[in-house]
Design an enzyme around this catalytic site. Structure first.
Site, mmCIF file in Angstrom:
data_model
loop_
_atom_site.group_PDB
_atom_site.id
_atom_site.type_symbol
_atom_site.label_atom_id
_atom_site.label_comp_id
_atom_site.label_asym_id
_atom_site.label_seq_id
_atom_site.Cartn_x
_atom_site.Cartn_y
_atom_site.Cartn_z
ATOM 1 N N LYS A 66 26.614 30.912 50.035
ATOM 2 C CA LYS A 66 27.981 30.403 50.171
ATOM 3 C C LYS A 66 27.979 28.955 50.645
ATOM 4 O O LYS A 66 28.907 28.201 50.367
ATOM 5 C CB LYS A 66 28.760 31.284 51.147
ATOM 6 C CG LYS A 66 29.122 32.647 50.593
ATOM 7 C CD LYS A 66 30.279 32.578 49.611
ATOM 8 C CE LYS A 66 30.434 33.905 48.872
ATOM 9 N NZ LYS A 66 31.373 33.816 47.745
ATOM 10 N N GLU A 89 41.123 38.376 38.358
ATOM 11 C CA GLU A 89 39.999 38.898 37.584
ATOM 12 C C GLU A 89 40.412 40.074 36.707
ATOM 13 O O GLU A 89 39.992 40.188 35.554
ATOM 14 C CB GLU A 89 38.867 39.314 38.532
ATOM 15 C CG GLU A 89 37.511 39.365 37.855
ATOM 16 C CD GLU A 89 36.379 39.396 38.885
ATOM 17 O OE1 GLU A 89 35.788 38.340 39.129
ATOM 18 O OE2 GLU A 89 36.107 40.463 39.452
ATOM 19 N N GLU A 149 42.202 38.704 33.823
ATOM 20 C CA GLU A 149 41.267 38.087 32.875
ATOM 21 C C GLU A 149 40.564 39.160 32.042
ATOM 22 O O GLU A 149 40.402 39.016 30.828
ATOM 23 C CB GLU A 149 40.235 37.237 33.630
ATOM 24 C CG GLU A 149 39.304 36.456 32.696
ATOM 25 C CD GLU A 149 38.218 35.679 33.428
ATOM 26 O OE1 GLU A 149 38.293 35.524 34.661
ATOM 27 O OE2 GLU A 149 37.265 35.258 32.743
ATOM 28 N N SER A 171 33.262 35.686 34.602
ATOM 29 C CA SER A 171 34.682 35.449 34.884
ATOM 30 C C SER A 171 34.866 34.029 35.404
ATOM 31 O O SER A 171 34.056 33.536 36.183
ATOM 32 C CB SER A 171 35.158 36.453 35.928
ATOM 33 O OG SER A 171 36.329 35.973 36.556
ATOM 34 N N CYS A 222 31.889 36.573 41.934
ATOM 35 C CA CYS A 222 32.063 36.431 43.392
ATOM 36 C C CYS A 222 30.802 35.963 44.087
ATOM 37 O O CYS A 222 30.854 35.399 45.169
ATOM 38 C CB CYS A 222 32.444 37.754 44.023
ATOM 39 S SG CYS A 222 33.786 38.551 43.207
ATOM 40 N N GLU A 267 32.610 21.525 41.578
ATOM 41 C CA GLU A 267 33.749 22.202 40.942
ATOM 42 C C GLU A 267 34.710 22.769 41.983
ATOM 43 O O GLU A 267 35.833 23.130 41.661
ATOM 44 C CB GLU A 267 33.264 23.362 40.057
ATOM 45 C CG GLU A 267 32.318 22.970 38.930
ATOM 46 C CD GLU A 267 30.858 23.005 39.360
ATOM 47 O OE1 GLU A 267 30.587 23.051 40.584
ATOM 48 O OE2 GLU A 267 29.988 22.966 38.480
ATOM 49 N N GLU A 293 27.630 27.149 47.525
ATOM 50 C CA GLU A 293 28.867 27.243 46.747
ATOM 51 C C GLU A 293 29.932 26.291 47.294
ATOM 52 O O GLU A 293 30.619 25.611 46.529
ATOM 53 C CB GLU A 293 29.398 28.681 46.788
ATOM 54 C CG GLU A 293 30.639 28.896 45.942
ATOM 55 C CD GLU A 293 31.213 30.302 46.096
ATOM 56 O OE1 GLU A 293 31.401 30.971 45.080
ATOM 57 O OE2 GLU A 293 31.465 30.736 47.240
ATOM 58 N N CYS A 325 26.996 42.421 49.749
ATOM 59 C CA CYS A 325 27.131 41.490 50.889
ATOM 60 C C CYS A 325 26.740 42.114 52.226
ATOM 61 O O CYS A 325 26.297 41.404 53.126
ATOM 62 C CB CYS A 325 28.555 40.966 50.967
ATOM 63 S SG CYS A 325 29.114 40.255 49.418
#
Lengths: 572, 154
Positions: free
Chosen positions: A356, A277, A280, A317, A297, A364, A359, A501
């Protein structure tokens, strides 16, 4: 101003609600619809107190104290009224406490016990509503819903999504999505904050227990587990240890006892995320590409952007989250090292998060049809898992994580709290741009639980504008400013949940702001005492690049560690 | 054709106070609120669709299925109740094979329960497309429905 409570005179501030005065003085009055620090709705009537001058029963949450008021908090009239409210709530409740995920941890159950409800005085028709299991993260069992409305308010006022609301009227009222469809086609971002405020078992996470148990029994599978940076400071209190205590050694030992073959740390993946990151970010700045860059994230935030801000996707990102990066490395780098086929690895993670779970099953997040991560446990599920296997977490001898995906720096560790990702990324970006380490490794301006934190960091000739937001409702305000042409921000960290989190929707129920603060403090303590405080110095991360990936943003990195996002058409 | 866009043009996109008048306009024009129309209202007022659906389902005046060609309203007011409107409703449900607020599969009939429609002298009374049918019995109701079906066939 003075008011009398249970015949004792108490001081009251102007505009202070009676409930606040009671709480301040240690007098407990039950509440159901009330959420601390939010505007009272007065819907459930549990917090009734008796105003002995007017003779009325008033809701303490929404009534402001007046001079010389006389209040009784537990007069026979009040307790009888409260008891009746609970009896009415129970009259159409499924009464299946023994089979409920919130057994022994349910506000309705507690109130029933507290108010000595010992017989069924009121019998109502039971609801027969179907359970909504369509979402990959959250299960809604409407029969258990007592219509307190907390989930509706959190979804609207904190998260800014409003995928649920009250539907119908009177005895037919339910909480549901638009057109009462499954949560999966609604705008729900799976953050799970609704679960955190639900007083009953109406809202729970989708359970991944049975799949994991089957994998643990399967001799052909190598079962690997990783846990998020915030986990080690979020569950001590569930095992009678000091809240916020870092118990990662005990967790490692417990996971081996549960039968996991390898124990890794998502914090390694966080360090890896920082490597990619920060590169990037530097690339975007150097090549004058789209700025500000926004972190990726948080899967709640990513889905939110795909739904509400598809035009901002190019700002996000392309890095996968630490969970997915660790997962991808487990099934490639680690598999190669151990001579395992990816399909023979069953990869589990423990996350403070319900999103999560969503996710993990994104298309992907696969390589040749094999998921990076196969199953995801929330902190709550993990606590149950430990208890189910009769493990006394406190008494275990602490153990270390396994190599090569277990070594972590404290930069990755602070990912667990709002501002942590930004701080860790800036530490490494600073080094990459100047060749020097950031003084003291601390960026105090991005720490703390404020809704939004902004700062400017001077890196060489460059002045970098950084903003950190937590709670998606706060992200929305910042995004609108960016859309309106604000140019002084280059890097934004977004976390869907308040506090990041450590305040995630997968954390143990009964979490309050205090718990979030203690956990965050514990993470920063770990950082203060750590020997390696920057991701680029993580020896295993350095080795991973030398042996396998090449360098950040390499072709291989792109293939395994980066992803893409797409506009998501849901009912907004 | 659904008329939604034209209706929305008459209302400013600012302010949620326009929500109910808009829904009423759509209901009057289209006879019901389709999912598509509710979503368009959401876009127009910049309000979550769940909120609009919540408001709309709160009020009996909005329906979420297109009404039938013949809209049957059953009066369940006091006088009609005393003279047996409950069994009239039951009879209608079984004859039309629909529940209140539903529309029959062929799109011919829809059923609605209404509070007193002010024709107590005719109790039990039903209204089909505004035409009152007085002193209904289980037998007469079948005849009435048959008549409408025949009208359709001719």
């Amino acid at each position: 101003m003075k008011i009398s409570i249970n015949n004792i005179i108490h001081e009251a501030e102007k505009q202070e609600t009676i409930l606040d005065i009671l709480n301040r003085n240690g007098i407990k009055v039950p509440t159901l619809c009330h959420i601390k620090d939010m505007f009272p709705s007065g819907a459930c009537r549990m917090c009734l107190v008796e105003d002995t001058i007017s003779g009325k029963l008033i809701t303490s949450c929404s009534s402001v104290a007046t001079e010389n008021m006389k209040i009784q908090t537990h007069s026979p009239r009040v307790t009888e009224a409260r008891k009746t409210i609970v009896e009415l709530l129970l009259s159409n409740h499924p009464d299946d406490c023994l089979y409920c995920v919130r057994n022994k941890n349910c506000e309705l159950q507690n109130l029933s016990e507290e108010l000595c409800v010992t017989e069924r005085r009121i019998r109502g028709n039971k609801n027969s509503l179907s359970i909504d299991r369509a979402s990959s993260s959250i299960v809604r069992d409407q029969e258990k819903c007592i219509l307190c409305g907390r989930c509706v308010r959190v979804c609207e006022e904190v998260i800014g999504v409003s995928c649920i609301d009250f539907i119908n009227r009177g005895s037919k009222s339910i909480v549901g999505t638009a057109f009462n469809k499954g949560l999966n086609v609604s705008s729900c971002v799976n953050c799970g904050q609704c679960i955190m405020v639900c007083p009953t078992g109406a809202l729970t996470e989708k359970n991944h227990f049975s799949e994991i148990k089957i994998a643990l029994q399967d001799p052909s599978k190598t079962v690997v587990i990783q846990y998020a940076p915030s986990i080690s400071v979020s569950l001590a209190e569930e095992f009678n240890m000091k809240p916020g205590k870092d118990i990662n050694g005990n967790i490692n030992a417990a996971l081996r006892k549960l039968g996991f073959d390898f124990v890794f740390d998502t914090t390694f993946g966080a360090d890896l995320t920082i490597m990619e990151e920060s590169s990037e970010l530097i690339q975007r700045i150097t090549n004058k590409e789209t700025l500000p860059m926004i972190t990726s994230c948080c899967p709640g935030w990513v889905k939110y952007a795909e739904e509400f801000y598809p035009e901002m996707i190019k700002h996000i990102s392309s890095c996968k989250s630490p969970q997915q990066m660790t997962g991808a490395m487990i099934k490639s780098y680690f598999a190669e090292k151990e001579n395992l086929k990816p399909k023979d690895i069953y990869s589990v993670s423990i996350m403070p998060c319900t999103a999560k779970k969503f996710e993990g099953q994104r298309e992907e997040m696969t390589q040749k049809g094999i998921s990076d991560v196969d199953a995801i446990l929330t902190t709550r599920e993990f606590v149950k898992f430990i208890n189910m296997f009769g493990i006394d977490l406190e008494k275990l001898q602490p153990e270390l994580t396994d190599s090569p995906l277990g070594t972590r720096t404290s930069a990755g560790k602070i990912f667990g709290t709002t501002g942590g990702v930004a701080e860790a990324a800036l530490r490494t970006a600073y080094f990459k741009l100047t060749g020097k380490e950031l003084m003291e490794f601390k960026i105090n301006d991005v720490r703390g639980l404020d809704n939004r934190k902004e700062t400017k960091i001077k890196i060489g000739d460059l002045e970098l504008g950084v903003a950190v937001v937590n709670g998606l409702g706060n992200a929305k305000k910042l995004l609108e400013e960016i859309k309106a042409g604000r140019k002084d921000i280059h890097f934004i960290e977004v976390m869907a949940c308040p506090g990041g989190c450590v305040g995630g929707g997968g954390q143990p129920i009964n979490m309050d702001t205090e718990a979030i603060k203690i956990r965050a403090k514990s993470l920063y303590n770990i950082d203060d005492n750590a020997s390696i405080r920057v991701s680029h110095k993580n020896p295993d991360v350095v080795a991973l690049y030398t042996e396998f990936l090449g360098e950040p943003l390499s072709h291989k990195s792109h293939k395994l560690l980066h992803t893409s996002y797409n506009m998501r058409k849901v009912i907004l | 054709m659904e008329k939604v866009k034209e209706i929305l043009q008459n209302y400013s996109s600012e302010g949620r106070e326009n929500l109910i008048p808009i829904l009423q306009d759509i209901q009057d024009n289209n006879g019901w609120l389709s999912e598509g129309s509710i979503i368009e209202v959401g876009n127009h007022l910049n309000l979550p669709v769940s909120k609009i659906y919540g408001v709309a389902t709160f009020y009996n005046q909005f329906s979420f299925q297109p009404k039938g060609k013949y809209h049957v309203q059953v009066c369940r007011g006091t006088a009609c109740h005393v003279l047996g409107s409950a069994s009239v409703l039951k009879e209608l449900e079984s004859t039309l094979k629909i529940k209140p607020d539903q529309t029959s599969k062929d799109g011919l009939f829809s059923l609605e329960i209404v509070a007193c429609i002010g024709a107590c002298g005719l109790a039990p009374v039903i209204s089909i497309n505004g035409e009152f049918h007085a002193k209904i019995t289980s037998d007469s109701i079948k005849q009435i429905i048959d008549n409408y079906k025949q009208q359709q066939n001719n």
